[in-house]
Write a protein that holds these residues in place. Sequence first.
Motif, PDB file in Angstrom:
ATOM      1  N   THR A   1       0.862  -1.185   0.000  1.00 27.57           N
ATOM      2  CA  THR A   1       0.000   0.000   0.000  1.00 27.57           C
ATOM      3  C   THR A   1       0.895   1.230   0.000  1.00 27.57           C
ATOM      4  OG1 THR A   1      -0.120  -0.007   2.400  1.00 27.57           O
ATOM      5  CG2 THR A   1      -1.948  -1.052   1.228  1.00 27.57           C
ATOM      6  N   ALA A   2       0.374   2.325  -0.556  1.00 27.02           N
ATOM      7  CA  ALA A   2       1.160   3.553  -0.643  1.00 27.02           C
ATOM      8  C   ALA A   2       0.223   4.746  -0.604  1.00 27.02           C
ATOM      9  CB  ALA A   2       1.949   3.568  -1.944  1.00 27.02           C
ATOM     10  N   THR A   3       0.758   5.884  -0.173  1.00 27.00           N
ATOM     11  CA  THR A   3      -0.010   7.126  -0.226  1.00 27.00           C
ATOM     12  C   THR A   3       0.429   7.884  -1.470  1.00 27.00           C
ATOM     13  OG1 THR A   3      -0.353   7.246   2.140  1.00 27.00           O
ATOM     14  CG2 THR A   3      -0.452   9.321   0.939  1.00 27.00           C
ATOM     15  N   ILE A   4      -0.502   8.025  -2.408  1.00 29.55           N
ATOM     16  CA  ILE A   4      -0.195   8.767  -3.636  1.00 29.55           C
ATOM     17  C   ILE A   4      -0.779  10.161  -3.529  1.00 29.55           C
ATOM     18  CG2 ILE A   4      -0.441   8.795  -6.160  1.00 29.55           C
ATOM     19  CD1 ILE A   4      -0.777   5.720  -6.026  1.00 29.55           C
ATOM     20  N   VAL A   5      -2.059  10.223  -3.131  1.00 32.45           N
ATOM     21  CA  VAL A   5      -2.715  11.501  -2.850  1.00 32.45           C
ATOM     22  C   VAL A   5      -2.807  11.600  -1.334  1.00 32.45           C
ATOM     23  CG1 VAL A   5      -4.866  12.786  -3.078  1.00 32.45           C
ATOM     24  CG2 VAL A   5      -4.010  11.437  -5.015  1.00 32.45           C
ATOM     25  N   ALA A   6      -2.318  12.731  -0.768  1.00 27.45           N
ATOM     26  CA  ALA A   6      -2.270  12.894   0.686  1.00 27.45           C
ATOM     27  C   ALA A   6      -3.626  12.550   1.300  1.00 27.45           C
ATOM     28  CB  ALA A   6      -1.875  14.325   1.034  1.00 27.45           C
ATOM     29  N   GLY A   7      -3.599  11.786   2.400  1.00 24.03           N
ATOM     30  CA  GLY A   7      -4.824  11.463   3.113  1.00 24.03           C
ATOM     31  C   GLY A   7      -5.510  10.193   2.660  1.00 24.03           C
TER      32      GLY A   7
ATOM     33  N   VAL B   1       4.126  10.495  -5.996  1.00 22.45           N
ATOM     34  CA  VAL B   1       3.169  11.300  -5.227  1.00 22.45           C
ATOM     35  C   VAL B   1       2.650  12.472  -6.062  1.00 22.45           C
ATOM     36  CG1 VAL B   1       4.059  10.723  -2.936  1.00 22.45           C
ATOM     37  CG2 VAL B   1       4.993  12.692  -4.137  1.00 22.45           C
ATOM     38  N   ALA B   2       1.426  12.851  -5.770  1.00 20.71           N
ATOM     39  CA  ALA B   2       0.849  14.029  -6.394  1.00 20.71           C
ATOM     40  C   ALA B   2       1.410  15.268  -5.704  1.00 20.71           C
ATOM     41  CB  ALA B   2      -0.671  13.987  -6.263  1.00 20.71           C
TER      42      ALA B   2
END
Length: 474
Positions: A21-27, A194-195
């Motif tokens: 799993t990863a955070t691409i868009v914050a939150g 990341v965005a």
Amino acid sequence: MPELEPEMRDLHLRLVAAPATATIVAGTETEVLSFRAEVLDGDPASVTSSGSYLGPTLHLRTGQRVRVDFDNEIDQDCIVHWHGLVLPQGQDGQPPEAVGPGERYEYDFTVPNEPGTYWYHSHTDMLTGEQVYRGLAGLLIVHGDEPGLPSRDNDFALVLQDRTIDADGTLRYAASMHDLMAGFVGSTLVTNGVAELALRVRREPYRIRLLNGANSRLQRLTWSTGEPLHAVATDGELLPETVDVPGLVLAPAQRTDLWMDFSGHEPGDRIELRAADLFVEAPGMGPGRGPGRGGGTPMLDPVEGVAVTFVVDDSPAEPGEVPARPGGSVAVHAADAVNADAPKQFVLSTFRASHWINDTQWAGREVTETETVAFGTTEVWEFVSRSPLTHPMHLHGQAFRVVERTWEDDGAAAAWEQIADGVVESGLRDTVVVWPGQRVRIVVPFDAHRGYFLYHCHILEHEDHGMMRSFLIE
Ligand code: C2O
Ligand code: CU
Ligand code: CU
């Protein structure tokens, strides 16, 4: 024997492809596929985390022996290709070598390439687009002596991609036939996974390595300050002379390294690298992608996004000078080719929702006479586009030089004219943009290894839908 410095020692890695799993868009959290690596032997600094779904960045050296135990822990077949490295068949990572879930593939090679920017990605039959989109790609940097370029402290590598992500973080891929046929373009620009990436920089010159790691999005990049981009390397090869462009055209899989001096900017300045999507609307292919796009005419999307923002810190200004001659030499000449006056033709076409090369499609190790090359010879190849779409064509096994562009049919010539000043191909490349209706001649020395290699469109949906073939160096 004296001990070698750790960074000079051979390297033995374990590389695993697995769900993560990863955070691409914050939150939000997004389920992805991701490579992770472990140094079994050699310099621990050979592997640095990407901080995102992208695989770790691999730092190799010219001449280094590298062993990689690749473990496939996803639930599909998978294989890793080292894009741009000139490796023998069996080490190159091609679809026929894919291993099943739970299986291992062992690589053992010596890095032949000069220092530069490369990458690695999955290369599974029919699944490359989906697997790379879900995260199976990473940077590979070959280090060595590159006098005149900023040192490792002032060296960024940026992977430019795009993703469509729902509000709950779910990654969306190619929902329609049109996406698969035209190539899938995500709605959000994502850089290094990341965005809205922002990076702090000192008031000094930097090397900024750019990789277009998108499945399909072709980009034109500009600085928000309006200054030219200084290109010093393309597809891993230093340029003989620095090339200044107003807007850099970067197709999927291409790399271009920039030299950028932030010393003339004030502390707190925010300098954006902007990205405009370039594409040619295909007549008769249904509604366009994105806002304001109709069918029928070739066009460039005027909507620009921001790929990355550089935030200038308050360090003292240390100006540098753009290197005039980064150091590449291009000893590849069309005159040396065995067929200088009679190029081999590769006709690219789009027909019945799939993509074709000389009316053939991917058929494993099947090769035609045209696709058979004598080891040690140089040939001129000509890609002839009879397709309404853009095709960035990539060859495994050897970098090449672009010698000529002419028109087969000038339907999309006006759109090309708007971007031609941003196409950097005065050095060597391993991927070349073939615009709709264009003929692009390249000269390729086939002098590294005998065996089967691949050539294909690097729009991954085109590759997965037929536009890939083997060639044989015998
Ligand atoms: Cu980057 Cu055959 O691929
Ligand atoms: Cu490749
Ligand atoms: Cu294509």
